[in-house]
Design a protein around this motif. Structure first.
Motif, PDB file in Angstrom:
ATOM      1  N   GLU A  31       0.831  -1.211   0.000  1.00 24.54           N
ATOM      2  CA  GLU A  31       0.000   0.000   0.000  1.00 24.54           C
ATOM      3  C   GLU A  31       0.870   1.266   0.000  1.00 24.54           C
ATOM      4  OE1 GLU A  31      -2.429  -0.686   3.431  1.00 24.54           O
ATOM      5  OE2 GLU A  31      -3.672  -2.186   2.396  1.00 24.54           O
ATOM      6  N   ILE A  32       1.945   1.251   0.807  1.00 23.61           N
ATOM      7  CA  ILE A  32       2.857   2.408   0.844  1.00 23.61           C
ATOM      8  C   ILE A  32       3.564   2.552  -0.505  1.00 23.61           C
ATOM      9  CG2 ILE A  32       4.852   3.461   2.012  1.00 23.61           C
ATOM     10  CD1 ILE A  32       4.127   1.662   4.467  1.00 23.61           C
ATOM     11  N   LEU A  33       3.948   1.433  -1.092  1.00 24.29           N
ATOM     12  CA  LEU A  33       4.603   1.419  -2.410  1.00 24.29           C
ATOM     13  C   LEU A  33       3.717   2.087  -3.465  1.00 24.29           C
ATOM     14  CD1 LEU A  33       6.943   0.264  -4.280  1.00 24.29           C
ATOM     15  CD2 LEU A  33       5.533  -1.779  -4.510  1.00 24.29           C
ATOM     16  N   VAL A  34       2.453   1.716  -3.484  1.00 29.97           N
ATOM     17  CA  VAL A  34       1.516   2.273  -4.471  1.00 29.97           C
ATOM     18  C   VAL A  34       1.315   3.771  -4.225  1.00 29.97           C
ATOM     19  CG1 VAL A  34      -0.902   2.221  -5.255  1.00 29.97           C
ATOM     20  CG2 VAL A  34       0.362   0.078  -4.934  1.00 29.97           C
ATOM     21  N   ALA A  81      13.219  -0.160  -4.756  1.00 25.41           N
ATOM     22  CA  ALA A  81      12.039  -0.067  -3.882  1.00 25.41           C
ATOM     23  C   ALA A  81      12.120  -1.067  -2.727  1.00 25.41           C
ATOM     24  CB  ALA A  81      10.774  -0.299  -4.697  1.00 25.41           C
ATOM     25  N   GLY A  82      13.332  -1.665  -2.533  1.00 24.89           N
ATOM     26  CA  GLY A  82      13.540  -2.537  -1.384  1.00 24.89           C
ATOM     27  C   GLY A  82      13.595  -4.016  -1.684  1.00 24.89           C
ATOM     28  N   LEU A 110      12.113   3.892   1.746  1.00 31.59           N
ATOM     29  CA  LEU A 110      12.384   2.676   2.524  1.00 31.59           C
ATOM     30  C   LEU A 110      12.381   2.965   4.025  1.00 31.59           C
ATOM     31  CD1 LEU A 110      15.110   1.226   0.167  1.00 31.59           C
ATOM     32  CD2 LEU A 110      12.818   0.305   0.531  1.00 31.59           C
ATOM     33  N   GLN A 111      12.868   4.139   4.412  1.00 27.85           N
ATOM     34  CA  GLN A 111      12.807   4.524   5.832  1.00 27.85           C
ATOM     35  C   GLN A 111      11.353   4.674   6.283  1.00 27.85           C
ATOM     36  OE1 GLN A 111      15.508   7.905   5.446  1.00 27.85           O
ATOM     37  NE2 GLN A 111      16.973   6.882   6.791  1.00 27.85           N
ATOM     38  N   GLU A 112      10.521   5.207   5.411  1.00 24.97           N
ATOM     39  CA  GLU A 112       9.085   5.325   5.714  1.00 24.97           C
ATOM     40  C   GLU A 112       8.461   3.946   5.909  1.00 24.97           C
ATOM     41  OE1 GLU A 112       5.117   7.122   5.807  1.00 24.97           O
ATOM     42  OE2 GLU A 112       7.106   7.934   6.162  1.00 24.97           O
ATOM     43  N   VAL A 113       8.796   3.002   5.028  1.00 25.27           N
ATOM     44  CA  VAL A 113       8.270   1.630   5.156  1.00 25.27           C
ATOM     45  C   VAL A 113       8.702   1.039   6.498  1.00 25.27           C
ATOM     46  CG1 VAL A 113       8.379  -0.728   4.235  1.00 25.27           C
ATOM     47  CG2 VAL A 113       8.181   1.206   2.660  1.00 25.27           C
ATOM     48  N   ALA A 114       9.993   1.161   6.819  1.00 23.27           N
ATOM     49  CA  ALA A 114      10.513   0.600   8.072  1.00 23.27           C
ATOM     50  C   ALA A 114       9.821   1.226   9.287  1.00 23.27           C
ATOM     51  CB  ALA A 114      12.019   0.808   8.149  1.00 23.27           C
ATOM     52  N   ASN A 115       9.602   2.534   9.241  1.00 24.41           N
ATOM     53  CA  ASN A 115       8.928   3.222  10.352  1.00 24.41           C
ATOM     54  C   ASN A 115       7.479   2.753  10.503  1.00 24.41           C
ATOM     55  OD1 ASN A 115      11.203   4.716  10.964  1.00 24.41           O
ATOM     56  ND2 ASN A 115      10.593   6.484   9.733  1.00 24.41           N
TER      57      ASN A 115
END
Length: 239
Positions: A31-34, A81-82, A110-115
């Motif tokens: 979802e974050i990727l999209v 994209a990770g 990627l930092q946003e995804v990890a957070n």
């Protein structure tokens, strides 16, 4: 089989327990990727089932034959994209992961995804493999370096192998031309200090094309002149 069931079955097929938390984290990652893909080019694939198969399961397949385990130190070079690093981290929570990419916007993503997913034990590096592969802090420090088809194999080897400690592995996710690329990489293997271990054929759901994992073991230290300066590996691959 719905998309989450397919993802669960695929993960378990690689010998990993697919808990609800892991599945929900992967769902949220997509979802974050999209969402981020609306403002920057991260992927040409957005549809849920396709992301689950072509990005997530393809990435997680790198655990096949146990070169990557829960306590491995792994650097994902040119992570984009990770992939494959982030799906591996979601499935192997103790993986000691470093994500390297030359574009700061991708590192921010990627930092946003990890957070958002509350993932710990990830180092994010904005920079070029040619620079960080020379750095004492990172050179020959990792159990595994991995990359997912970001360049031809001799070029990828020069980007990735300097990060791997002797006795560690370079694991490359490739498409159907793997055999041809292997033939073109003999000089690079010898020069950089690795030997070919095996080619693993991976069958992913819904896909006709087989994906391959190429595994190389580091048997000698990489000569200090490698990696060469930015631009050199791509313009003049080791032949």
């Amino acid at each position: 089989m719905n998309n989450l069931e397919l993802l669960k079955a695929g993960i378990e097929g690689f010998g990993i327990e697919a808990t609800d938390e892991k599945l929900q984290n992967l769902k949220k990652y997509r979802e974050i990727l999209v969402e981020w893909n609306k403002v920057m080019n991260l992927t040409g694939i957005e549809e849920e089932r396709e992301v689950y198969i072509k990005h997530f399961l393809d990435s997680i397949s790198a655990v096949t034959n146990n070169y990557i385990n829960d306590d491995t130190s792994l650097i994902d070079v040119g992570t984009g994209a990770g992939f494959p690093g982030m799906p591996l981290k979601i499935c192997l929570e103790n993986l000691n992961l470093t994500l390297l990419d030359s574009l700061n916007k991708r590192i921010n993503f990627l930092q946003e995804v990890a957070n958002e997913l509350n993932l710990k034990g990830i180092e994010f590096i904005h920079g070029r493999a040619e620079d960080f592969g020379k750095s004492e802090e990172y050179r020959e420090k990792f159990d595994v370096a991995t990359a997912r088809a970001v360049a031809g194999l001799p070029i990828l080897m020069e980007f990735c192998v300097p990060f791997v400690k002797v006795g560690g592995y370079f694991i490359c996710l490739k498409g159907p031309n793997a055999n041809l690329e292997l033939e073109e990489s003999k000089a690079a293997m010898e020069t950089l200090g690795i030997e070919f271990v095996e080619k693993i054929d991976i069958k992913l759901p819904d896909l006709e094309l087989n994906h391959n994992i190429l595994v190389f073991k580091k048997i000698n230290n990489t000569p200090s002149k490698y990696p060469r300066k930015a631009g050199k590996p791509s313009k003049n691959p080791i032949k």
